[in-house]
Design a protein around this motif. Structure first.
Motif, mmCIF file in Angstrom:
data_model
loop_
_atom_site.group_PDB
_atom_site.id
_atom_site.type_symbol
_atom_site.label_atom_id
_atom_site.label_comp_id
_atom_site.label_asym_id
_atom_site.label_seq_id
_atom_site.Cartn_x
_atom_site.Cartn_y
_atom_site.Cartn_z
ATOM 1 N N CYS A 81 0.853 -1.187 0.000
ATOM 2 C CA CYS A 81 0.000 0.000 0.000
ATOM 3 C C CYS A 81 0.889 1.238 0.000
ATOM 4 N N GLN A 82 0.435 2.283 -0.664
ATOM 5 C CA GLN A 82 1.125 3.560 -0.579
ATOM 6 C C GLN A 82 0.850 4.218 0.770
ATOM 7 N N PRO A 84 -1.041 2.701 3.964
ATOM 8 C CA PRO A 84 -1.816 1.652 4.640
ATOM 9 C C PRO A 84 -2.853 2.182 5.626
ATOM 10 N N VAL A 87 -5.968 3.226 3.824
ATOM 11 C CA VAL A 87 -6.758 2.058 3.429
ATOM 12 C C VAL A 87 -7.540 1.533 4.631
ATOM 13 N N ASP A 147 -3.694 1.551 -3.790
ATOM 14 C CA ASP A 147 -4.444 1.483 -2.537
ATOM 15 C C ASP A 147 -5.912 1.148 -2.788
#
Length: 228
Positions: A81-82, A84, A87, A147
């Motif tokens: 993930c860019q 996290p 997200v 993401d």
């Protein structure tokens, strides 16, 4: 890492059988995700309101269990993930508003998250990304970022759950639409499941594909056969 069901009807479990997120959807988990976004004082009032929504009696599937499973799956599979924490926060809110008769649940959920994010001091770009993350769970278009892909795959991980958990999920969805006549429900449900099965791949990201794709196709095919 490849996620596997432990056969208990819950998913996922780590190699030693322990669930990956000990806090589940407790306040400590809520505080942690806000802290990762730089917010030192997470709103308990918002947390309690959010949990009340997930515990609404008309929710058989889109409930606290689903929220907890999503957070567990996201940590367990741990796809790249860019951001996290963004997200995870989007997962907390992705079904915040859920009324089966309405078509704007994702929009209203995204707007609620945007209000909370603004009041918590998050910047415009972060808020825009959070809004888009919730809106992508409409599943009406391809994810526009890594993401978003992780969030969509997390939301769909239930399709690749153990046979027992998938069966429970299938029954939970029917209860949420219990007002729909059986013949109408079977036709509409078949269309939804066939739509997923017809995709070249159900899961966009490699870790989710490896963890859930094969089981998801088995589950979907079996469920469609029952609708004949």
């Amino acid at each position: 890492m490849t996620g596997q069901s432990d056969g208990s009807g819950r998913f996922p479990a780590s190699a030693n059988g322990d669930l990956e997120v000990p806090d589940g959807v407790g306040f400590a988990a809520w505080e942690r995700v806000w802290a990762e976004l730089g917010v030192s004082c997470a709103s308990r009032e918002t947390y309690e309101e959010l949990i009340r929504h997930y515990c609404e009696p008309h929710r058989a599937y889109h409930n606290r269990q689903h929220l907890e499973e999503c957070l567990q799956v996201r940590r367990f599979v741990n796809a790249a993930c860019q951001a996290p924490a963004e997200v995870d926060l989007a997962l907390w809110f992705h079904d915040a508003i859920y009324e089966p008769l309405r078509s704007d649940n994702e929009l209203r959920s995204a707007q609620w998250l945007d209000d909370v994010a603004r009041n918590s001091g998050l910047g415009d770009e972060t808020r825009r990304r959070l809004y888009d993350l919730v809106m992508v769970t409409r599943h009406d278009g391809a994810p526009a970022s890594a993401d978003e892909a992780v969030l969509v795959d997390t939301d769909l991980a239930i399709l690749g759950a153990s046979f027992e958990r998938f069966e429970e999920y299938d029954q939970q969805v029917r209860r949420e639409y219990q007002y729909v006549p059986q013949f109408v429900y079977r036709r509409k449900r078949r269309q939804v499941l066939e739509g997923f099965l017809a995709r070249g791949r159900i899961y966009t990201t490699a870790p989710y594909f490896d963890a859930f794709e094969q089981q998801a196709r088995v589950n979907l095919a079996r469920a469609i056969d029952r609708l004949d």
